[in-house]
Design a protein around this motif. Structure first.
Motif, PDB file in Angstrom:
ATOM      1  N   ARG A   1       0.820  -1.210   0.000  1.00 32.06           N
ATOM      2  CA  ARG A   1       0.000   0.000   0.000  1.00 32.06           C
ATOM      3  C   ARG A   1       0.859   1.267   0.000  1.00 32.06           C
ATOM      4  NH1 ARG A   1      -3.868  -2.398   4.606  1.00 32.06           N
ATOM      5  NH2 ARG A   1      -5.515  -3.309   3.295  1.00 32.06           N
ATOM      6  N   THR A   2       2.041   1.169   0.595  1.00 38.26           N
ATOM      7  CA  THR A   2       2.887   2.353   0.751  1.00 38.26           C
ATOM      8  C   THR A   2       3.794   2.568  -0.459  1.00 38.26           C
ATOM      9  OG1 THR A   2       2.904   1.955   3.143  1.00 38.26           O
ATOM     10  CG2 THR A   2       4.570   3.466   2.259  1.00 38.26           C
ATOM     11  N   LEU A   3       4.556   1.541  -0.806  1.00 35.57           N
ATOM     12  CA  LEU A   3       5.442   1.564  -1.973  1.00 35.57           C
ATOM     13  C   LEU A   3       5.561   0.141  -2.456  1.00 35.57           C
ATOM     14  CD1 LEU A   3       7.444   3.084  -3.861  1.00 35.57           C
ATOM     15  CD2 LEU A   3       9.245   2.493  -2.209  1.00 35.57           C
ATOM     16  N   ASP A   4       4.938  -0.149  -3.599  1.00 35.40           N
ATOM     17  CA  ASP A   4       4.880  -1.535  -4.050  1.00 35.40           C
ATOM     18  C   ASP A   4       6.184  -2.027  -4.653  1.00 35.40           C
ATOM     19  OD1 ASP A   4       4.714   0.051  -6.277  1.00 35.40           O
ATOM     20  OD2 ASP A   4       2.914  -0.882  -7.107  1.00 35.40           O
ATOM     21  N   SER A   5       6.986  -1.129  -5.251  1.00 35.21           N
ATOM     22  CA  SER A   5       8.256  -1.549  -5.819  1.00 35.21           C
ATOM     23  C   SER A   5       9.118  -0.332  -6.106  1.00 35.21           C
ATOM     24  CB  SER A   5       8.047  -2.344  -7.127  1.00 35.21           C
ATOM     25  OG  SER A   5       7.503  -1.509  -8.132  1.00 35.21           O
ATOM     26  N   TYR A   6      10.410  -0.533  -6.025  1.00 37.83           N
ATOM     27  CA  TYR A   6      11.385   0.434  -6.534  1.00 37.83           C
ATOM     28  C   TYR A   6      12.757  -0.212  -6.474  1.00 37.83           C
ATOM     29  CZ  TYR A   6      12.282   4.861  -8.630  1.00 37.83           C
ATOM     30  OH  TYR A   6      12.569   5.806  -9.564  1.00 37.83           O
ATOM     31  N   ASN A   7      13.638   0.211  -7.392  1.00 41.78           N
ATOM     32  CA  ASN A   7      14.945  -0.435  -7.501  1.00 41.78           C
ATOM     33  C   ASN A   7      15.974   0.258  -6.613  1.00 41.78           C
ATOM     34  OD1 ASN A   7      16.978   1.354  -9.212  1.00 41.78           O
ATOM     35  ND2 ASN A   7      14.921   1.680 -10.052  1.00 41.78           N
ATOM     36  N   LEU A   8      17.119  -0.430  -6.441  1.00 43.44           N
ATOM     37  CA  LEU A   8      18.217   0.087  -5.622  1.00 43.44           C
ATOM     38  C   LEU A   8      19.424   0.505  -6.453  1.00 43.44           C
ATOM     39  CD1 LEU A   8      18.254  -2.447  -2.624  1.00 43.44           C
ATOM     40  CD2 LEU A   8      17.083  -0.245  -2.796  1.00 43.44           C
ATOM     41  N   PHE A   9      19.270   0.596  -7.759  1.00 37.60           N
ATOM     42  CA  PHE A   9      20.412   0.921  -8.611  1.00 37.60           C
ATOM     43  C   PHE A   9      20.850   2.377  -8.388  1.00 37.60           C
ATOM     44  CE2 PHE A   9      19.554  -3.054 -10.159  1.00 37.60           C
ATOM     45  CZ  PHE A   9      20.129  -3.397 -11.371  1.00 37.60           C
ATOM     46  N   GLY A  10      22.151   2.601  -8.580  1.00 42.26           N
ATOM     47  CA  GLY A  10      22.680   3.956  -8.418  1.00 42.26           C
ATOM     48  C   GLY A  10      22.474   4.459  -7.006  1.00 42.26           C
ATOM     49  N   TYR A  11      21.911   5.655  -6.870  1.00 41.94           N
ATOM     50  CA  TYR A  11      21.717   6.202  -5.521  1.00 41.94           C
ATOM     51  C   TYR A  11      20.323   5.942  -4.964  1.00 41.94           C
ATOM     52  CZ  TYR A  11      19.926  10.144  -8.353  1.00 41.94           C
ATOM     53  OH  TYR A  11      19.251  10.917  -9.255  1.00 41.94           O
ATOM     54  N   ASN A  12      19.504   5.147  -5.656  1.00 34.32           N
ATOM     55  CA  ASN A  12      18.155   4.855  -5.173  1.00 34.32           C
ATOM     56  C   ASN A  12      18.194   3.996  -3.912  1.00 34.32           C
ATOM     57  OD1 ASN A  12      17.042   6.150  -7.427  1.00 34.32           O
ATOM     58  ND2 ASN A  12      17.041   4.257  -8.633  1.00 34.32           N
ATOM     59  N   ALA A  13      17.228   4.204  -3.067  1.00 38.71           N
ATOM     60  CA  ALA A  13      17.100   3.391  -1.856  1.00 38.71           C
ATOM     61  C   ALA A  13      15.641   3.388  -1.427  1.00 38.71           C
ATOM     62  CB  ALA A  13      17.981   3.932  -0.729  1.00 38.71           C
ATOM     63  N   THR A  14      15.292   2.435  -0.585  1.00 40.06           N
ATOM     64  CA  THR A  14      13.976   2.417   0.051  1.00 40.06           C
ATOM     65  C   THR A  14      14.174   2.204   1.541  1.00 40.06           C
ATOM     66  OG1 THR A  14      13.620   0.026  -0.138  1.00 40.06           O
ATOM     67  CG2 THR A  14      12.954   1.389  -2.030  1.00 40.06           C
ATOM     68  N   LYS A  15      13.216   2.631   2.334  1.00 42.71           N
ATOM     69  CA  LYS A  15      13.351   2.499   3.783  1.00 42.71           C
ATOM     70  C   LYS A  15      13.430   1.040   4.231  1.00 42.71           C
ATOM     71  CE  LYS A  15      11.471   6.970   5.193  1.00 42.71           C
ATOM     72  NZ  LYS A  15      10.434   7.689   5.977  1.00 42.71           N
ATOM     73  N   PRO A  16      12.624   0.118   3.674  1.00 43.68           N
ATOM     74  CA  PRO A  16      12.762  -1.279   4.112  1.00 43.68           C
ATOM     75  C   PRO A  16      14.140  -1.866   3.828  1.00 43.68           C
ATOM     76  CG  PRO A  16      10.681  -0.960   2.974  1.00 43.68           C
ATOM     77  CD  PRO A  16      11.482   0.285   2.760  1.00 43.68           C
ATOM     78  N   ALA A  17      14.733  -1.510   2.679  1.00 41.79           N
ATOM     79  CA  ALA A  17      16.059  -2.037   2.357  1.00 41.79           C
ATOM     80  C   ALA A  17      17.121  -1.455   3.279  1.00 41.79           C
ATOM     81  CB  ALA A  17      16.396  -1.729   0.896  1.00 41.79           C
ATOM     82  N   LEU A  18      17.033  -0.161   3.563  1.00 39.52           N
ATOM     83  CA  LEU A  18      17.993   0.461   4.473  1.00 39.52           C
ATOM     84  C   LEU A  18      17.896  -0.138   5.874  1.00 39.52           C
ATOM     85  CD1 LEU A  18      17.521   4.169   3.324  1.00 39.52           C
ATOM     86  CD2 LEU A  18      19.600   2.786   3.016  1.00 39.52           C
ATOM     87  N   GLU A  19      16.678  -0.336   6.341  1.00 40.69           N
ATOM     88  CA  GLU A  19      16.493  -0.923   7.669  1.00 40.69           C
ATOM     89  C   GLU A  19      17.038  -2.339   7.726  1.00 40.69           C
ATOM     90  OE1 GLU A  19      12.933  -2.382  10.722  1.00 40.69           O
ATOM     91  OE2 GLU A  19      12.417  -1.149   8.975  1.00 40.69           O
ATOM     92  N   LEU A  20      16.740  -3.130   6.688  1.00 38.94           N
ATOM     93  CA  LEU A  20      17.201  -4.515   6.683  1.00 38.94           C
ATOM     94  C   LEU A  20      18.721  -4.589   6.660  1.00 38.94           C
ATOM     95  CD1 LEU A  20      16.576  -7.534   6.532  1.00 38.94           C
ATOM     96  CD2 LEU A  20      16.511  -7.305   4.035  1.00 38.94           C
ATOM     97  N   ALA A  21      19.362  -3.771   5.836  1.00 39.69           N
ATOM     98  CA  ALA A  21      20.824  -3.789   5.771  1.00 39.69           C
ATOM     99  C   ALA A  21      21.436  -3.454   7.122  1.00 39.69           C
ATOM    100  CB  ALA A  21      21.305  -2.813   4.700  1.00 39.69           C
TER     101      ALA A  21
END
Length: 421
Positions: free
Chosen positions: A70-90
């Motif tokens: 519902r919040t953000l269904d998809s987005y890539n991590l290429f280049g300088y892109n990031a998402t909050k779930p990926a940052l938290e998990l890392a």
């Protein structure tokens, strides 16, 4: 129950001529059990494919995935892109790593991160003035997925048959000999060897437990020759051996750790490669012209997968599941101990982590190579799902399994074995 209707679905690792019209269709899962399309219940004694560590049907995962969609269904991590779930998990995975300050490269699964580990190992040496260090050593019976480099690094010969030439720069040694690693490094030349791949417990190759002192010995050999020690913990991590990563049961400091499977409990495909600071450093200098790792999967670190992983880590922590792989290793070995004297059993391997193998006798396999597959079906008829692997069957139950499930294993497997001949 089997389905009589042929379907175009092509299954991995399957004789499709035999599968067509004879599928076992799983329709529901809850806890340590799954149900087929006829409503029959089975103990999922393999945690599906080594990964349903907290069983099936966790509402926490459903809620986390739903909210992320519902919040953000998809987005890539290429280049300088990031998402909050990926940052938290890392951040969370790095904080748990046995080597402090490890970086985390996300992939779509175990095969992704194995190939990433090979590329990073070779690239690390290329960017530190030793481009000739490209050779990778694996172990006979080792399994590192079915991507290109993973197939080459793996040591299960039949998995590489029929595909033509494999990637160059790989060789294999006996799975249980540290001396063999030393000899192979000397044969190839330490100046040419980049990495050694090692499962703490070999999984798909038959649940082969390392000899006492083996892990420490190969880690020391790698360190002495400046060979990167890659711990493939795709199966071993997230409680299977009773620790966060499996390899941290031993006092060693791997250069790279591959993980997947249990990082989401299998709910959504995801892999995570942990990279020790010294290996990551050339790529993190920020200096002009610093090397860029031109590698990554489209769905690497997908926000929905990362949301599932963060919820999974919450479950492990809240329910105290990580130590259970160690707490349950003896009860599992005890549950299978009655099989050691069975006339059709050659060996039972158990006692290190919540996984085990039952290997059939040589003479039975010589006359009936399909015996492991038949034994799988007989176990299913007893209400227990196991996997045929190599010369026998393996089990790796969910970490939530308890005394009733172990009692079921202790009674069902001997009954199935009695019906094998």
């Amino acid at each position: 129950m089997t389905s009589a209707q042929p379907n175009p679905l092509w299954h991995p690792f399957a004789d499709m001529g035999a599968v067509d019209g004879d599928r076992f269709v799983v329709t529901r899962g809850e806890g340590s059990y799954v149900w087929d399309e006829d409503g029959e219940r089975y103990f999922d004694a393999t945690a599906s494919l080594w990964y349903a560590n907290f069983g099936h049907g966790r509402e926490e995962i459903t809620r986390a995935v739903t909210e992320q969609l519902r919040t953000l269904d998809s987005y890539n991590l290429f280049g300088y892109n990031a998402t909050k779930p990926a940052l938290e998990l890392a951040e969370r995975v790095s904080a748990l790593a046995p080597v402090p300050g490890s970086k985390v490269f996300l992939g779509s699964g175990g095969g992704d991160v194995v190939d990433t580990a090979v590329k990073i190992a070779r690239s690390y040496f290329a960017h530190t003035g030793r481009p000739e260090k490209v050779h990778v050593i694996g172990r006979v019976q080792g399994y590192h997925g079915t991507h290109g480099f993973g197939t080459a690094a793996g040591g299960i010969a039949v998995n590489a048959e029929g595909f033509g030439p494999q990637a160059s720069g790989f060789s294999h040694i006996a799975w249980d000999s540290a001396e063999a690693l030393e000899a192979e490094i000397q044969r190839v030349g330490p100046e040419r060897v980049a990495a050694f791949f090692c499962e703490p417990v070999i999984g798909a190759g038959g649940v082969l437990l390392p000899p006492d002192g083996y892990i420490e010995a190969v880690a020391e050999i790698c360190h002495r020759h400046d060979v990167l020690f890659v711990a493939d913990c795709v199966i071993a991590a997230f409680g299977r051996l009773g620790t966060w990563f499996g390899i941290d049961r031993w006092p060693v400091r791997p250069d790279l750790i591959t993980t997947a499977k249990g990082i989401t409990g299998g709910t959504i495909p995801l892999g995570a490669l942990l990279v020790a600071p010294r290996v990551a450093e050339p790529f993190f200098t920020g200096a002009p012209g610093a090397p860029v790792l031109r590698h990554g999967a489209t769905y690497a670190g997908h926000p929905v997968a990362c949301a599932a992983a963060n919820a999974t880590l919450d479950i492990y922590e809240r329910d105290g599941l990580i130590p259970r792989g160690r707490e349950l290793e003896k009860p599992l070995a005890d549950a299978l101990s009655g099989l050691r004297s069975h006339p059709l059993v050659g060996e039972v391997r158990a006692g290190l982590g919540f996984l085990a193998a039952v290997e059939l006798r040589d003479d039975l396999l010589a006359t009936d190579p399909g015996a492991p597959g038949r034994l799988q079906r007989l176990c299913r008829a007893e209400g227990v799902l196991v996997r045929p692997v190599g010369r026998g069957i393996v089990v790796s139950p969910p970490l939530i399994a308890a005394e009733p499930e172990l009692d079921l294993l202790a009674s069902a497997l001997p009954r199935a074995m009695d019906r094998l001949v």
